[in-house]
Design an enzyme around this catalytic site. Sequence first.
Site, PDB file in Angstrom:
ATOM      1  N   GLU A  38       0.833  -1.203   0.000  1.00  0.00           N
ATOM      2  CA  GLU A  38       0.000   0.000   0.000  1.00  0.00           C
ATOM      3  C   GLU A  38       0.871   1.259   0.000  1.00  0.00           C
ATOM      4  O   GLU A  38       0.536   2.253  -0.655  1.00  0.00           O
ATOM      5  CB  GLU A  38      -0.933  -0.004   1.214  1.00  0.00           C
ATOM      6  CG  GLU A  38      -1.986  -1.099   1.196  1.00  0.00           C
ATOM      7  CD  GLU A  38      -2.863  -1.041  -0.047  1.00  0.00           C
ATOM      8  OE1 GLU A  38      -3.412   0.025  -0.338  1.00  0.00           O
ATOM      9  OE2 GLU A  38      -2.986  -2.073  -0.738  1.00  0.00           O
ATOM     10  N   ASN A  90     -10.840   2.030   2.790  1.00  0.00           N
ATOM     11  CA  ASN A  90     -10.313   1.948   1.423  1.00  0.00           C
ATOM     12  C   ASN A  90     -11.129   1.024   0.529  1.00  0.00           C
ATOM     13  O   ASN A  90     -11.388   1.345  -0.639  1.00  0.00           O
ATOM     14  CB  ASN A  90      -8.849   1.488   1.429  1.00  0.00           C
ATOM     15  CG  ASN A  90      -8.238   1.558   0.040  1.00  0.00           C
ATOM     16  OD1 ASN A  90      -8.211   2.605  -0.575  1.00  0.00           O
ATOM     17  ND2 ASN A  90      -7.769   0.421  -0.475  1.00  0.00           N
ATOM     18  N   TRP A 120       2.121   1.636  -3.511  1.00  0.00           N
ATOM     19  CA  TRP A 120       1.076   2.236  -4.363  1.00  0.00           C
ATOM     20  C   TRP A 120       1.102   3.751  -4.222  1.00  0.00           C
ATOM     21  O   TRP A 120       0.929   4.486  -5.204  1.00  0.00           O
ATOM     22  CB  TRP A 120      -0.307   1.721  -3.947  1.00  0.00           C
ATOM     23  CG  TRP A 120      -0.784   0.488  -4.665  1.00  0.00           C
ATOM     24  CD1 TRP A 120      -0.879  -0.765  -4.166  1.00  0.00           C
ATOM     25  CD2 TRP A 120      -1.234   0.400  -6.027  1.00  0.00           C
ATOM     26  NE1 TRP A 120      -1.366  -1.631  -5.125  1.00  0.00           N
ATOM     27  CE2 TRP A 120      -1.592  -0.947  -6.269  1.00  0.00           C
ATOM     28  CE3 TRP A 120      -1.369   1.325  -7.068  1.00  0.00           C
ATOM     29  CZ2 TRP A 120      -2.078  -1.378  -7.500  1.00  0.00           C
ATOM     30  CZ3 TRP A 120      -1.863   0.893  -8.289  1.00  0.00           C
ATOM     31  CH2 TRP A 120      -2.209  -0.440  -8.499  1.00  0.00           C
ATOM     32  N   TRP A 179     -16.211  10.337 -13.535  1.00  0.00           N
ATOM     33  CA  TRP A 179     -15.391  10.063 -12.357  1.00  0.00           C
ATOM     34  C   TRP A 179     -14.856  11.342 -11.711  1.00  0.00           C
ATOM     35  O   TRP A 179     -14.601  11.385 -10.502  1.00  0.00           O
ATOM     36  CB  TRP A 179     -14.222   9.142 -12.728  1.00  0.00           C
ATOM     37  CG  TRP A 179     -13.325   9.667 -13.823  1.00  0.00           C
ATOM     38  CD1 TRP A 179     -13.476   9.470 -15.168  1.00  0.00           C
ATOM     39  CD2 TRP A 179     -12.152  10.472 -13.681  1.00  0.00           C
ATOM     40  NE1 TRP A 179     -12.467  10.096 -15.870  1.00  0.00           N
ATOM     41  CE2 TRP A 179     -11.635  10.718 -14.976  1.00  0.00           C
ATOM     42  CE3 TRP A 179     -11.477  10.997 -12.585  1.00  0.00           C
ATOM     43  CZ2 TRP A 179     -10.484  11.481 -15.196  1.00  0.00           C
ATOM     44  CZ3 TRP A 179     -10.326  11.756 -12.790  1.00  0.00           C
ATOM     45  CH2 TRP A 179      -9.848  11.994 -14.094  1.00  0.00           C
ATOM     46  N   TRP A 211      -9.461   7.015  -8.325  1.00  0.00           N
ATOM     47  CA  TRP A 211     -10.670   7.242  -9.125  1.00  0.00           C
ATOM     48  C   TRP A 211     -10.491   6.786 -10.565  1.00  0.00           C
ATOM     49  O   TRP A 211     -11.390   6.186 -11.161  1.00  0.00           O
ATOM     50  CB  TRP A 211     -11.071   8.722  -9.064  1.00  0.00           C
ATOM     51  CG  TRP A 211     -11.984   8.964  -7.910  1.00  0.00           C
ATOM     52  CD1 TRP A 211     -11.648   9.429  -6.669  1.00  0.00           C
ATOM     53  CD2 TRP A 211     -13.382   8.695  -7.862  1.00  0.00           C
ATOM     54  NE1 TRP A 211     -12.754   9.465  -5.857  1.00  0.00           N
ATOM     55  CE2 TRP A 211     -13.841   9.026  -6.565  1.00  0.00           C
ATOM     56  CE3 TRP A 211     -14.310   8.209  -8.780  1.00  0.00           C
ATOM     57  CZ2 TRP A 211     -15.166   8.888  -6.168  1.00  0.00           C
ATOM     58  CZ3 TRP A 211     -15.636   8.073  -8.396  1.00  0.00           C
ATOM     59  CH2 TRP A 211     -16.055   8.405  -7.104  1.00  0.00           C
ATOM     60  N   TRP A 232     -20.722  10.496 -20.589  1.00  0.00           N
ATOM     61  CA  TRP A 232     -21.281  10.242 -19.261  1.00  0.00           C
ATOM     62  C   TRP A 232     -22.699  10.795 -19.167  1.00  0.00           C
ATOM     63  O   TRP A 232     -22.998  11.854 -19.706  1.00  0.00           O
ATOM     64  CB  TRP A 232     -20.397  10.881 -18.186  1.00  0.00           C
ATOM     65  CG  TRP A 232     -18.971  10.422 -18.199  1.00  0.00           C
ATOM     66  CD1 TRP A 232     -17.877  11.136 -18.588  1.00  0.00           C
ATOM     67  CD2 TRP A 232     -18.479   9.143 -17.807  1.00  0.00           C
ATOM     68  NE1 TRP A 232     -16.736  10.388 -18.468  1.00  0.00           N
ATOM     69  CE2 TRP A 232     -17.073   9.141 -17.994  1.00  0.00           C
ATOM     70  CE3 TRP A 232     -19.089   7.973 -17.322  1.00  0.00           C
ATOM     71  CZ2 TRP A 232     -16.268   8.047 -17.707  1.00  0.00           C
ATOM     72  CZ3 TRP A 232     -18.287   6.873 -17.033  1.00  0.00           C
ATOM     73  CH2 TRP A 232     -16.891   6.919 -17.219  1.00  0.00           C
TER      74      TRP A 232
END
Length: 482
Positions: A288, A355, A291, A373, A396, A320
């Site tokens: 993590e 998360n 990341w 998004w 996202w 969208w």
Amino acid sequence: MAKATSLHIVWLRNDLRVFDNASLFHAAQNAREQESNAVVALYIATPTTWQQHNMAPIKQDLIRRRVKQMQQELAEQGIPLLALEADTYQDCEAIFISLVNEGMVAVYGQVEYELREQQRDNAITKQLQEKGVEVNWYDRLCIMSPGSILTQSGDTYKVFTPFKRNWLSRLQEQGVHCYSRVKGNPEFSADYLAKQLGLPVMADGDESSAAWPVAEQQVLDKMREFCQQQVADYQKTRDLPAKKGTSGLSAYLACGVISAQQCVNRLQMEAGPELEQEKSGSSVWLSELIWRDFYKHILVAYPDLIKHKPFQKDTASIKWHNNKKHFKAWCDGKTGYPLVDAAMRQLNQTGWMHNRLRMITASFLVKDLQIDWRWGEQYFMSTLIDGEFAANNGGWQWAASTGTDAAPYFRIFNPITQSERFDPEGEFIRRFVPELEHMNNKEIHWPHKKTMPDSYWPAIVDHSEARKITLALFTEVKKSDE
């Protein structure tokens, strides 16, 4: 002593800590080489710019509380902290020019990666260097700085797994270094400097973040306790929002009360051989942190991301639906999907979201409601106490299948099966959706059941139908791109 011959100014931004602060360390080291030098820490609150960047009010409050606390902690080390209130980034330039007139000879600060922050720092650096002031920038936002982990052809990794492999090799080669805390000149007064500058001091916050302790030692103790007692179970419990299975350190990492380097250092000390085991809790938590580095590396390599452009350019043409009523229902936690609603209420009530739930709610907004998004990205930033642009944007875009290393567009979370899997007894749902507290463990996940109480609302979309619509949107874009 009121005034020192020369001032070494440490400009604090998102490194609000005394331990492992490269800027403080080097400023103190350089100041010691000459007599009549003083190290002064400086923080400049810029609320108008914060609002333009959608910084959550609760995060603004956490920062203000932390700066006030840090004033006390640094005073114990003989270093005054001058906390000022400006309005925008542009106002910072005038403050530094005033400091030159008060004897500033050097500035020390941690780099920031975002576009407007870079522009601000470049402008101030140019002005100060023209006036003979030494400017020193240190890159400690990542454990491995951007540009240090590259493919064999010298490019930035676009996929996480090979990035992680290279990152771990680098960690084994060089380890991590943390700086010790330093002592300053206790005779120098920040009050004197504040009066000379004639600028407003930083205002207090609204106490909305009061549930989050801001003393550095408390945060360090929390990190040590997690690494000693909880990280072993991290792999088993991290996806269960009803459990306290995560570190709870994200807000402190976001504003730099602790550094990622300190986290890795402590993890190595406590985990031992377990860290080498791929599926161990400690190795998964380390992933993590990797990341976190990965998304910052991506941001530096592809600065267009700061303009909210999709990493996969073909997805920019997706049409969208952007139904405003559906978006409001999502924001308010009134979609009719219990786990989605519970997650959004957790965010709205606490300023933080688990998360796993971030992935589920993001997928629901994009893949079930067909909403851009970027609407969700902005809402999260405006609400999260731990909002960081790189991680928020990366998460996202992953959920929306528009980013680097993104979920394939045809992988669409089913909010009901996710609910059954990660909150099997409905414990988390009941905590935040009390309307459903009397539902049994099986039916609480199903928004279409007739047994749902009247106090709850019907699902705003049917997941299976919504999935087909989303697949058609992406298929159309992929075909036209070909």
